[in-house]
Scaffold this motif. Structure first.
Motif, PDB file in Angstrom:
ATOM      1  N   PRO A   1       0.827  -1.197   0.000  1.00 34.60           N
ATOM      2  CA  PRO A   1       0.000   0.000   0.000  1.00 34.60           C
ATOM      3  C   PRO A   1       0.867   1.256   0.000  1.00 34.60           C
ATOM      4  CG  PRO A   1      -0.649  -1.498   1.769  1.00 34.60           C
ATOM      5  CD  PRO A   1       0.581  -2.043   1.133  1.00 34.60           C
ATOM      6  N   ARG A   2       0.351   2.291  -0.601  1.00 32.33           N
ATOM      7  CA  ARG A   2       1.068   3.560  -0.585  1.00 32.33           C
ATOM      8  C   ARG A   2       0.212   4.595   0.115  1.00 32.33           C
ATOM      9  NH1 ARG A   2      -1.421   3.404  -5.379  1.00 32.33           N
ATOM     10  NH2 ARG A   2      -2.354   5.306  -6.155  1.00 32.33           N
ATOM     11  N   ARG A   3       0.840   5.602   0.604  1.00 30.08           N
ATOM     12  CA  ARG A   3       0.144   6.656   1.311  1.00 30.08           C
ATOM     13  C   ARG A   3      -0.210   7.757   0.332  1.00 30.08           C
ATOM     14  NH1 ARG A   3       2.359   9.719   6.569  1.00 30.08           N
ATOM     15  NH2 ARG A   3       0.459  10.848   6.981  1.00 30.08           N
ATOM     16  N   ALA A   4      -1.436   8.247   0.384  1.00 32.96           N
ATOM     17  CA  ALA A   4      -1.829   9.361  -0.477  1.00 32.96           C
ATOM     18  C   ALA A   4      -0.979  10.570  -0.105  1.00 32.96           C
ATOM     19  CB  ALA A   4      -3.307   9.678  -0.299  1.00 32.96           C
ATOM     20  N   GLN A   5      -0.519  11.273  -1.086  1.00 35.98           N
ATOM     21  CA  GLN A   5       0.349  12.419  -0.838  1.00 35.98           C
ATOM     22  C   GLN A   5      -0.482  13.676  -0.623  1.00 35.98           C
ATOM     23  OE1 GLN A   5       3.800  12.269  -0.573  1.00 35.98           O
ATOM     24  NE2 GLN A   5       3.259  10.123  -0.515  1.00 35.98           N
ATOM     25  N   ALA A   6      -0.166  14.393   0.427  1.00 36.52           N
ATOM     26  CA  ALA A   6      -0.821  15.669   0.688  1.00 36.52           C
ATOM     27  C   ALA A   6      -0.166  16.743  -0.167  1.00 36.52           C
ATOM     28  CB  ALA A   6      -0.693  16.036   2.161  1.00 36.52           C
ATOM     29  N   GLN A   7      -0.940  17.707  -0.572  1.00 36.54           N
ATOM     30  CA  GLN A   7      -0.407  18.853  -1.296  1.00 36.54           C
ATOM     31  C   GLN A   7       0.221  19.813  -0.299  1.00 36.54           C
ATOM     32  OE1 GLN A   7      -0.506  19.149  -4.744  1.00 36.54           O
ATOM     33  NE2 GLN A   7      -1.142  17.028  -4.532  1.00 36.54           N
ATOM     34  N   ARG A   8       1.061  20.691  -0.779  1.00 35.52           N
ATOM     35  CA  ARG A   8       1.708  21.667   0.096  1.00 35.52           C
ATOM     36  C   ARG A   8       0.638  22.436   0.869  1.00 35.52           C
ATOM     37  NH1 ARG A   8       5.844  26.457  -1.574  1.00 35.52           N
ATOM     38  NH2 ARG A   8       6.672  26.686   0.514  1.00 35.52           N
ATOM     39  N   GLY A   9       0.822  22.546   2.145  1.00 39.32           N
ATOM     40  CA  GLY A   9      -0.147  23.232   2.996  1.00 39.32           C
ATOM     41  C   GLY A   9      -1.127  22.294   3.672  1.00 39.32           C
ATOM     42  N   ASP A  22      -4.362   1.085  -1.779  1.00 42.75           N
ATOM     43  CA  ASP A  22      -3.895  -0.160  -2.378  1.00 42.75           C
ATOM     44  C   ASP A  22      -3.797   0.104  -3.883  1.00 42.75           C
ATOM     45  OD1 ASP A  22      -3.879  -2.627  -3.800  1.00 42.75           O
ATOM     46  OD2 ASP A  22      -4.649  -3.655  -2.032  1.00 42.75           O
ATOM     47  N   ALA A  23      -2.577   0.226  -4.382  1.00 47.15           N
ATOM     48  CA  ALA A  23      -2.350   0.597  -5.780  1.00 47.15           C
ATOM     49  C   ALA A  23      -2.972  -0.402  -6.757  1.00 47.15           C
ATOM     50  CB  ALA A  23      -0.858   0.745  -6.045  1.00 47.15           C
ATOM     51  N   ALA A  24      -2.988  -1.668  -6.408  1.00 49.09           N
ATOM     52  CA  ALA A  24      -3.504  -2.695  -7.320  1.00 49.09           C
ATOM     53  C   ALA A  24      -5.010  -2.582  -7.516  1.00 49.09           C
ATOM     54  CB  ALA A  24      -3.146  -4.083  -6.798  1.00 49.09           C
ATOM     55  N   SER A  25      -5.739  -2.348  -6.446  1.00 45.77           N
ATOM     56  CA  SER A  25      -7.203  -2.335  -6.530  1.00 45.77           C
ATOM     57  C   SER A  25      -7.793  -0.934  -6.550  1.00 45.77           C
ATOM     58  CB  SER A  25      -7.801  -3.101  -5.352  1.00 45.77           C
ATOM     59  OG  SER A  25      -7.568  -2.392  -4.138  1.00 45.77           O
ATOM     60  N   GLY A  26      -7.041   0.047  -6.075  1.00 48.29           N
ATOM     61  CA  GLY A  26      -7.572   1.407  -5.973  1.00 48.29           C
ATOM     62  C   GLY A  26      -8.392   1.629  -4.718  1.00 48.29           C
ATOM     63  N   THR A  27      -8.618   0.560  -3.951  1.00 51.39           N
ATOM     64  CA  THR A  27      -9.344   0.732  -2.693  1.00 51.39           C
ATOM     65  C   THR A  27      -8.406   1.380  -1.681  1.00 51.39           C
ATOM     66  OG1 THR A  27      -8.772  -1.467  -1.882  1.00 51.39           O
ATOM     67  CG2 THR A  27     -10.857  -1.247  -3.108  1.00 51.39           C
ATOM     68  N   TRP A  28      -8.985   1.917  -0.634  1.00 50.81           N
ATOM     69  CA  TRP A  28      -8.153   2.619   0.339  1.00 50.81           C
ATOM     70  C   TRP A  28      -8.707   2.490   1.749  1.00 50.81           C
ATOM     71  CZ3 TRP A  28      -9.927   7.647   2.208  1.00 50.81           C
ATOM     72  CH2 TRP A  28     -11.112   8.084   1.631  1.00 50.81           C
ATOM     73  N   ARG A  29      -7.836   2.834   2.701  1.00 54.97           N
ATOM     74  CA  ARG A  29      -8.143   2.731   4.129  1.00 54.97           C
ATOM     75  C   ARG A  29      -7.993   4.113   4.740  1.00 54.97           C
ATOM     76  NH1 ARG A  29      -6.632  -1.549   8.196  1.00 54.97           N
ATOM     77  NH2 ARG A  29      -6.359  -0.452  10.154  1.00 54.97           N
ATOM     78  N   TRP A  30      -8.980   4.494   5.527  1.00 53.13           N
ATOM     79  CA  TRP A  30      -8.959   5.774   6.236  1.00 53.13           C
ATOM     80  C   TRP A  30      -8.996   5.475   7.727  1.00 53.13           C
ATOM     81  CZ3 TRP A  30     -12.517   8.099   9.592  1.00 53.13           C
ATOM     82  CH2 TRP A  30     -12.287   9.439   9.867  1.00 53.13           C
ATOM     83  N   ARG A  32      -8.723   7.359  11.679  1.00 51.44           N
ATOM     84  CA  ARG A  32      -8.664   8.521  12.562  1.00 51.44           C
ATOM     85  C   ARG A  32      -8.925   8.018  13.970  1.00 51.44           C
ATOM     86  NH1 ARG A  32     -12.156  12.556  14.905  1.00 51.44           N
ATOM     87  NH2 ARG A  32     -11.064  14.544  15.060  1.00 51.44           N
ATOM     88  N   GLY A  33      -7.889   8.003  14.787  1.00 49.60           N
ATOM     89  CA  GLY A  33      -8.039   7.456  16.138  1.00 49.60           C
ATOM     90  C   GLY A  33      -8.449   6.002  16.071  1.00 49.60           C
ATOM     91  N   ASP A  34      -9.548   5.673  16.740  1.00 54.09           N
ATOM     92  CA  ASP A  34     -10.052   4.299  16.762  1.00 54.09           C
ATOM     93  C   ASP A  34     -10.967   3.970  15.593  1.00 54.09           C
ATOM     94  OD1 ASP A  34      -8.689   3.905  19.111  1.00 54.09           O
ATOM     95  OD2 ASP A  34     -10.424   4.250  20.406  1.00 54.09           O
ATOM     96  N   VAL A  35     -11.271   4.963  14.757  1.00 56.25           N
ATOM     97  CA  VAL A  35     -12.180   4.746  13.631  1.00 56.25           C
ATOM     98  C   VAL A  35     -11.372   4.326  12.412  1.00 56.25           C
ATOM     99  CG1 VAL A  35     -13.954   5.775  12.161  1.00 56.25           C
ATOM    100  CG2 VAL A  35     -13.737   6.507  14.549  1.00 56.25           C
ATOM    101  N   VAL A  36     -11.723   3.162  11.858  1.00 53.41           N
ATOM    102  CA  VAL A  36     -11.034   2.643  10.677  1.00 53.41           C
ATOM    103  C   VAL A  36     -12.083   2.276   9.629  1.00 53.41           C
ATOM    104  CG1 VAL A  36      -9.553   0.816   9.772  1.00 53.41           C
ATOM    105  CG2 VAL A  36      -9.156   1.711  12.077  1.00 53.41           C
ATOM    106  N   LEU A  37     -11.915   2.803   8.430  1.00 55.48           N
ATOM    107  CA  LEU A  37     -12.748   2.434   7.288  1.00 55.48           C
ATOM    108  C   LEU A  37     -11.809   1.817   6.257  1.00 55.48           C
ATOM    109  CD1 LEU A  37     -14.929   5.669   6.998  1.00 55.48           C
ATOM    110  CD2 LEU A  37     -15.576   3.488   8.020  1.00 55.48           C
ATOM    111  N   ASP A  38     -11.912   0.522   6.069  1.00 53.59           N
ATOM    112  CA  ASP A  38     -11.011  -0.207   5.175  1.00 53.59           C
ATOM    113  C   ASP A  38     -11.777  -0.648   3.939  1.00 53.59           C
ATOM    114  OD1 ASP A  38      -8.600  -1.243   4.424  1.00 53.59           O
ATOM    115  OD2 ASP A  38      -8.683  -2.970   5.742  1.00 53.59           O
ATOM    116  N   GLY A  39     -11.081  -0.733   2.807  1.00 49.88           N
ATOM    117  CA  GLY A  39     -11.707  -1.201   1.577  1.00 49.88           C
ATOM    118  C   GLY A  39     -12.643  -0.201   0.947  1.00 49.88           C
ATOM    119  N   LEU A  40     -12.406   1.099   1.181  1.00 47.07           N
ATOM    120  CA  LEU A  40     -13.248   2.120   0.566  1.00 47.07           C
ATOM    121  C   LEU A  40     -13.019   2.149  -0.943  1.00 47.07           C
ATOM    122  CD1 LEU A  40     -12.744   4.978   3.178  1.00 47.07           C
ATOM    123  CD2 LEU A  40     -14.842   3.666   2.775  1.00 47.07           C
ATOM    124  N   PRO A  41     -14.072   2.465  -1.725  1.00 46.64           N
ATOM    125  CA  PRO A  41     -13.904   2.489  -3.181  1.00 46.64           C
ATOM    126  C   PRO A  41     -13.096   3.704  -3.646  1.00 46.64           C
ATOM    127  CG  PRO A  41     -16.102   3.220  -2.608  1.00 46.64           C
ATOM    128  CD  PRO A  41     -15.444   2.753  -1.323  1.00 46.64           C
TER     129      PRO A  41
END
Length: 85
Positions: A1-9, A22-30, A32-41
């Motif tokens: 998996p790769r981390r989405a890059q933030a823009q300057r600022g 996830d570069a292969a599928s395009g799905t992603w994980r978010w 924040r603290g104890d909240v995890v959303l995995d496999g987002l489109p």
């Protein structure tokens, strides 16, 4: 998996929440603290930056205790459209 890059600022990415793509599928994980959303489109809007943008939107909703149900988040990611884009 790769981390989405933030823009300057966008210094908050990684400080209050994290986005992993996830570069292969395009799905992603978010996270924040104890909240995890995995496999987002993949966001419907074009561009790699849209993962960070969507993550920021989720963080704002979560900070206001307004995070919608997962089904609504997924629908929004798949169906978002901006006039002129």
């Amino acid at each position: 998996p790769r981390r989405a890059q933030a823009q300057r600022g966008d210094h908050r990415l990684g400080a209050e929440f994290d986005v992993r793509v996830d570069a292969a599928s395009g799905t992603w994980r978010w996270t924040r603290g104890d909240v995890v959303l995995d496999g987002l489109p993949r966001p419907a809007l074009e561009g790699e930056v849209q993962y960070a943008n969507a993550g920021t939107a989720l963080a704002a909703l979560a900070a206001g205790r307004l995070l919608p149900p997962r089904a609504a988040i997924e629908r929004g990611l798949r169906e978002v459209a901006l006039a002129g884009r």
